[in-house]
Structures are given as structure tokens and as C-alpha cells.
Enzyme design. Structure first.
Site, PDB file in Angstrom:
ATOM      1  N   GLY A  81       0.829  -1.205   0.000  1.00  0.00           N
ATOM      2  CA  GLY A  81       0.000   0.000   0.000  1.00  0.00           C
ATOM      3  C   GLY A  81       0.861   1.251   0.000  1.00  0.00           C
ATOM      4  O   GLY A  81       2.071   1.179   0.234  1.00  0.00           O
ATOM      5  N   GLN A  83       0.985   3.536   2.176  1.00  0.00           N
ATOM      6  CA  GLN A  83       1.585   3.723   3.510  1.00  0.00           C
ATOM      7  C   GLN A  83       2.180   2.412   4.042  1.00  0.00           C
ATOM      8  O   GLN A  83       2.196   2.181   5.255  1.00  0.00           O
ATOM      9  CB  GLN A  83       0.534   4.263   4.486  1.00  0.00           C
ATOM     10  CG  GLN A  83       0.292   5.755   4.351  1.00  0.00           C
ATOM     11  CD  GLN A  83       1.556   6.583   4.627  1.00  0.00           C
ATOM     12  OE1 GLN A  83       2.443   6.173   5.374  1.00  0.00           O
ATOM     13  NE2 GLN A  83       1.645   7.747   4.001  1.00  0.00           N
ATOM     14  N   SER A  84       2.686   1.579   3.161  1.00  0.00           N
ATOM     15  CA  SER A  84       3.233   0.285   3.579  1.00  0.00           C
ATOM     16  C   SER A  84       4.464   0.445   4.471  1.00  0.00           C
ATOM     17  O   SER A  84       5.436   1.106   4.100  1.00  0.00           O
ATOM     18  CB  SER A  84       3.615  -0.511   2.324  1.00  0.00           C
ATOM     19  OG  SER A  84       4.475  -1.579   2.656  1.00  0.00           O
ATOM     20  N   ASN A  85       4.402  -0.185   5.645  1.00  0.00           N
ATOM     21  CA  ASN A  85       5.571  -0.235   6.520  1.00  0.00           C
ATOM     22  C   ASN A  85       6.664  -1.097   5.906  1.00  0.00           C
ATOM     23  O   ASN A  85       7.854  -0.823   6.068  1.00  0.00           O
ATOM     24  CB  ASN A  85       5.196  -0.814   7.881  1.00  0.00           C
ATOM     25  CG  ASN A  85       4.187   0.037   8.607  1.00  0.00           C
ATOM     26  OD1 ASN A  85       4.425   1.221   8.832  1.00  0.00           O
ATOM     27  ND2 ASN A  85       3.048  -0.540   8.953  1.00  0.00           N
ATOM     28  N   CYS A  87       7.292  -1.511   2.688  1.00  0.00           N
ATOM     29  CA  CYS A  87       7.990  -0.774   1.632  1.00  0.00           C
ATOM     30  C   CYS A  87       8.972   0.227   2.231  1.00  0.00           C
ATOM     31  O   CYS A  87      10.100   0.360   1.760  1.00  0.00           O
ATOM     32  CB  CYS A  87       6.987  -0.059   0.723  1.00  0.00           C
ATOM     33  SG  CYS A  87       6.089  -1.206  -0.352  1.00  0.00           S
TER      34      CYS A  87
END
Ligand SMILES: *Cc1c(COP(=O)(O)O)cnc(C)c1O
Length: 343
Positions: A81, A83-85, A87
Site C-alpha cells: 500500500g 503507507q506500507s511499513n 515498503c
């Protein structure tokens, strides 16, 4: 050691030391008094695996990035996503190792660069945005497309699946289960329930298999923040099978029991109801513990509901795995309502 672990001798593959380990196991006296119904609530602080480079993904990336190194890759491609942690952790870990990072993100580019995405850009990651529909439909093709794109440029790209959840990443929480077993011994805890937020299933897979292989007296539960129980049961088994195939451990592991507490994912992935925001505020106020709206806040809220229903009543101690996610809090700042009193 249990017979299975003895037979396997669990030889860990190469691993890059990126995380600050072991993380602390802490007792939560005020949250226990408020919500524990006589049980003790503890937290395994995997939000302390680092500061910006932090959270549960780091334990998996230690093994995944060691594999990328073994294959002489100079570029990492991963996905998630906006806001992916995961990534964000990959972007920062890649920068730390001198690797290029390309993130395939699900959703429209936001008007404001905030939270994890801000850190992605600071780390120099390249981003491509795809509509949720295209992302869900075409992810394997997109990954392949970019991998061959880098190949034609003379680069070697390594693709990491969502959440670094596969047979390689699984080692991260196999190791964490061993660590948490030692923590329990140190705290004089004979047995416990372990509860984690589950998103791509890798943390739950590693903890579930790890508790079994390391013979820790723990019952592992995942609280899903997306999809449903059937999806997670299947995903955990798939990750374990991938692990067995990659490391030739086909005969070694008996079937694990995958326990999912479904029903706390409303109103959908990345969104949370007011009760969850109230729980986040309560944890910060009572214990100085900061949860996030996407994963840990929802899971902790679910944990408290399940305590109330007597779900964990057969053991005195409950360990909540704090999987991180603090940067996802900031883009949701508008959901909190504080009285701004001045003394
Ligand atoms: C990714 C993530 C999870 C879920 O872990 P999975 O291994 O993907 O199931 C939980 N909490 C936070 C903060 C995360 O970033």
C-alpha cells in the site's frame, strides 16, 4: 529441544544484522488492570527493532536481503500500500546496503507526501503507483515487467513479495519465536498466548511454526486486518510449504494449527473505527505505548475484546507482538480529537 527441531537442527541461512535484537519483553501493568480481566498482558517490542528502519518486516528482511546479496542483486523491487511499513523498511534497508529500491504501490499518489511515503522518498526509492484494481490483478506481471526492465539496463533486480512473507522471510519469525521463548523463561512465564496483527501472514506463520519447532508453550493467534480466516489459514500453510521446499525440509514438519481471530478488520484495510483510535490513545496514555491504526491498534483492540470473551482464560499470560507501524499514525492525525487545554 523437541524431536522435530533436533532432526532439523534448524540451520539458519545467511542473515544480515539489520535489526536491534533481542527486542524487550515488557509487562503492561496499567493496561492489564484496565483490560486484563485478571490476566497479565505483556508486549514484545518489535517496534524497537530500530527507529526509522523498524518493525516486524526487518526481521524478515534480514534473511531476504541476505538472499538478494547471495544472488548479486543490486536492485530491490517490492510492493504494498501507499503507507506500507514493509515498503518503507525495504527502502531504508536498501539505502543502508547501497542497493537501488523500486516500490510498486497500490493506490493513487496522495496529494501530500506523509508518513511512510515520506521516508520512502527520503531513502531515494523509486515509486510506481497502480490502481487497486490493476495492482490486485496484475502484480505478478508487473513484478516480471520491472525485473526484465532492470535486466536490460544491466542491473539485477530481486523481487520481494508483499510483506516479505514467503519461505525466506519466514526465518525471521522462526528466530523471533526462539527469542520469545527465552524471554518467557527469563520472565518466569511457563506458558502464554501470543497475539499478533496479521496482514500478509508471514509473522503469524513464523511464530506458529517457530513455537512448535522450538517447543515453546505458546498458543499463537493472528488478528487479521484484511481478507478473512480462510485466506490466512491458506497463506500461512503456503509460506510454510515454500519454506520446506526451498530448504529441503519436506518430511520434517507436521501440520501446524493456524488460529485466526476474524472480525476486527472493519471498515477495511488501512481504515479504523473510532474504538480503535480510542484504544490507541489509551495505550499511549496508560503505558507510553504507541500503536498504529492499520495493524497494531486494531489487533490490540481485538485482543481486549477477546480477553473479555474469555478466549485466553486458560493461561495467565498474554503476549502482544508489537509489530511496529508508528509512521502510519501521522497521516491519520485528523482522526484524533484532543482537548487543547492550557494550564
Ligand atoms: C506488516 C505489518 C503487520 C503484519 O505482518 P505480516 O507478517 O504481514 O502478517 C503487522 N503490523 C505492522 C505494523 C506491519 O507493518
Amino acid at each position: 529441544m523437541c524431536p522435530q527441531a533436533a532432526a532439523l537442527r534448524l540451520t539458519y541461512p545467511p542473515r544480515l544484522p539489520l535489526a536491534q535484537l533481542p527486542t524487550p519483553l515488557q509487562y503492561l501493568p496499567r493496561l492489564s488492570a484496565e483490560f486484563g480481566c485478571g490476566q497479565r498482558i505483556w508486549v514484545k517490542r518489535d517496534d524497537l527493532t530500530g527507529s526509522a528502519l523498524t518493525g516486524n518486516k526487518l526481521r524478515k528482511l534480514e534473511f531476504v536481503l541476505a538472499r538478494a546479496r547471495e544472488l548479486d542483486c543490486n536492485t530491490l523491487i517490492t510492493c504494498g500500500g501507499v503507507q506500507s511499513n514493509h515498503c518503507r523498511a525495504t527502502a531504508l534497508a536498501g539505502a543502508r546496503l547501497g542497493l537501488k529500491v523500486h516500490l510498486l504501490l497500490r493506490g493513487e499518489p496522495p496529494g501530500e507526501i506523509d508518513g511512510n511515503l515520506l521516508l520512502d522518498y527520503l531513502a531515494g526509492a523509486r515509486t510506481s503507483f497502480y490502481s487497486a484494481e490493476q495492482f490486485n490483478r496484475e502484480l505478478p506481471q508487473l513484478a516480471e515487467h520491472w525485473q526484465s526492465h532492470y535486466q536490460t539496463q544491466g542491473d539485477r533486480a530481486f523481487f520481494i513479495p508483499i510483506g516479505a512473507s514467503d519461505g525466506i522471510g519466514l526465518w525471521g519469525y522462526l528466530h523471533a519465536a526462539e527469542e520469545l521463548g527465552a524471554d518467557m523463561n527469563g520472565a518466569g512465564m511457563a506458558s502464554a498466548h501470543w497475539v499478533t496483527a496479521s496482514g500478509s501472514g508471514g509473522t503469524q506463520a513464523g511464530l506458529t511454526l517457530g513455537a512448535q519447532l522450538h517447543e515453546v508453550a505458546a498458543v499463537v493467534w493472528g488478528i487479521n486486518v484484511c481478507d478473512d480466516e480462510a485466506w490466512f489459514v491458506n497463506k500461512v500453510n503456503q509460506d510454510i510449504l515454500d519454506w520446506q521446499q526451498r530448504y529441503q525440509l519436506l518430511e520434517a514438519v507436521p501440520k501446524v494449527e493456524v488460529r485466526v481471530l476474524d472480525g476486527y478488520d472493519a471498515p477495511g484495510y488501512g481504515k479504523a473505527n473510532p474504538e480503535v483510535y480510542e484504544m490507541i490513545a489509551a495505550a499511549a496514555r496508560l503505558e507510553g505505548l504507541v500503536l498504529d491504526p492499520c495493524y497494531t491498534g486494531k489487533a490490540f483492540y481485538g485482543l481486549v475484546q477477546e480477553i473479555g470473551r474469555g478466549r485466553f482464560a486458560d493461561r495467565e499470560d498474554i503476549v502482544f507482538i508489537h509489530t511496529g507501524g508508528i509512521y502510519g499514525l501521522f497521516p491519520e492525525r485528523g482522526k484524533f480529537h484532543f482537548k487543547r487545554e492550557t494550564a
